[in-house]
Design a protein around this motif. Structure first.
Motif, PDB file in Angstrom:
ATOM      1  N   THR A  28     -23.559  25.928 -21.549  1.00 52.59           N
ATOM      2  CA  THR A  28     -24.696  26.696 -22.378  1.00 52.59           C
ATOM      3  C   THR A  28     -25.494  27.301 -21.181  1.00 52.59           C
ATOM      4  OG1 THR A  28     -26.275  24.669 -22.133  1.00 52.59           O
ATOM      5  CG2 THR A  28     -24.891  25.353 -23.997  1.00 52.59           C
ATOM      6  N   THR A  30     -23.207  31.795 -20.330  1.00 53.59           N
ATOM      7  CA  THR A  30     -22.420  30.681 -20.563  1.00 53.59           C
ATOM      8  C   THR A  30     -21.119  30.774 -19.022  1.00 53.59           C
ATOM      9  OG1 THR A  30     -20.585  31.562 -21.875  1.00 53.59           O
ATOM     10  CG2 THR A  30     -22.477  30.170 -22.628  1.00 53.59           C
ATOM     11  N   VAL A  44     -24.496  28.085 -27.965  1.00 51.33           N
ATOM     12  CA  VAL A  44     -25.556  27.572 -27.019  1.00 51.33           C
ATOM     13  C   VAL A  44     -26.635  27.094 -27.771  1.00 51.33           C
ATOM     14  CG1 VAL A  44     -24.666  29.325 -25.336  1.00 51.33           C
ATOM     15  CG2 VAL A  44     -26.329  30.225 -27.303  1.00 51.33           C
TER      16      VAL A  44
END
Length: 326
Positions: free
Chosen positions: A216, A246, A291
């Motif tokens: 994330t 990411t 995420v």
């Protein structure tokens, strides 16, 4: 009146099936980027405060998740306030710690349900901790699992994983490597922080659906560049953040892998505006990258608050906020 739910209260009210149903409703609402702005973060010396806010399009409570963290003391607090969309009354305050873990797994289960082929699924899980276990429980609430094979570097952790999930009555097995775990799998769950930020999944068998939740931030890696290149479709809960923030997709860009034309929002797939798994392509690899977002936090928090009221769980505060004319 305002209802306060502790983390214990949240755990007592949570239900996987209802959480997934709430997320399906939230993601099926008409698209409107203004309803869920990008997350913001304020920073101090050894401190940060992150805010995820949203006004759901399905009429459920609006609100935010606040995460206050002290990196120097290794502590964090999570708070979710919910407001009624009509009266703007503060209806609930929730400890958001467990909700964060629950909503990630429940959203992954929803994504797997709309992306994986119909029928029982053979799942491989890379990781054996809290997130990995939650993902199996969430999946078992929405799809039949014919087998689950787990890999993590520590054999004791793998055995603990099988003991913790024994109540699901799903065939559970362990593997000595990620490659052995994914062999023959229909669905691969990546839910482990990798050592030295090296990918834990470097290749995907044809036809698999991959769920990736562990990368994330730009410095984090979970799936290899080869997997990004293999993917026919990349579905993201927050496409812009997945694209730019990411480590997996940053590494793919650096390696010259083009994926912009195959990156689609999860909301479009859930609402039926975009196909997830390509028709007539049983060998296609589909990758879901997450995420986390306020959509997920608010949908699950509202479900917990509703169930808490029905079950008489939680504490009604003696005072609350009073909306004022504007």
């Amino acid at each position: 009146m305002t209802l306060f739910l502790t983390d214990t209260d949240v755990r007592a009210t949570f239900d996987w099936g209802e959480a997934i149903a709430a997320l399906r409703s939230a993601y099926s609402a008409p698209p409107d980027e203004a309803r869920f702005p990008a997350r913001s973060i304020a920073r101090g010396e050894g401190l940060w405060l992150r805010t995820l806010s949203g006004v759901p399009g399905d009429g459920s409570p609006m609100g935010a998740k606040l995460i206050a963290a002290s990196t120097r003391n290794r502590l964090a607090s999570y708070l979710i306030p919910l407001f009624d969309q009509e009266t703007v009354e503060l209806t609930a305050l929730l400890d958001g710690h467990s909700i964060t873990g629950y909503r990630t797994a429940a959203t992954s289960a929803l994504a797997a349900d709309v992306l994986a082929p119909p029928g029982p699924l053979r799942a491989a899980v890379i990781g054996s901790g809290f997130e990995a276990q939650n993902h199996v429980r969430a999946l078992a609430a929405i799809r039949t699992l014919s087998a689950v094979t787990v890999f993590s570097p520590n054999p004791a952790s793998r055995l603990r994983f099988t003991r913790e999930l024994a109540d699901l009555n799903v065939p559970l097995a362990t593997a000595d490597s990620a490659e052995a775990a994914v062999d023959g799998a229909d669905l691969v769950i990546c839910a482990a922080r990798s050592r030295d930020e090296q990918p834990t999944l470097r290749t995907a068998p044809p036809g698999t659906t991959i769920v990736s939740i562990g990368s994330t931030l730009p410095e984090q890696r979970e799936v290899g560049v080869e997997v990004v290149a293999q993917a026919t479709v990349i579905v993201a809960d927050m496409p812009d953040e997945v694209d730019h923030d990411t480590g997996d997709l940053i590494a793919a860009k650096d390696a010259g892998v083009a994926f912009a034309d195959k990156l689609v929002p999860l909301a479009d797939v859930v609402a039926g505006r975009t196909a997830g798994r390509p028709a007539g392509r049983p060998d296609a690899v589909v990758l879901y990258k997450s995420v986390g977002s306020a959509v997920q936090d608010l949908a699950v928090a509202a479900m917990c608050a509703r169930r808490a009221a029905e079950l008489s769980i939680g504490t009604t505060l003696p005072v609350t906020l009073s909306p004022v004319p504007k």
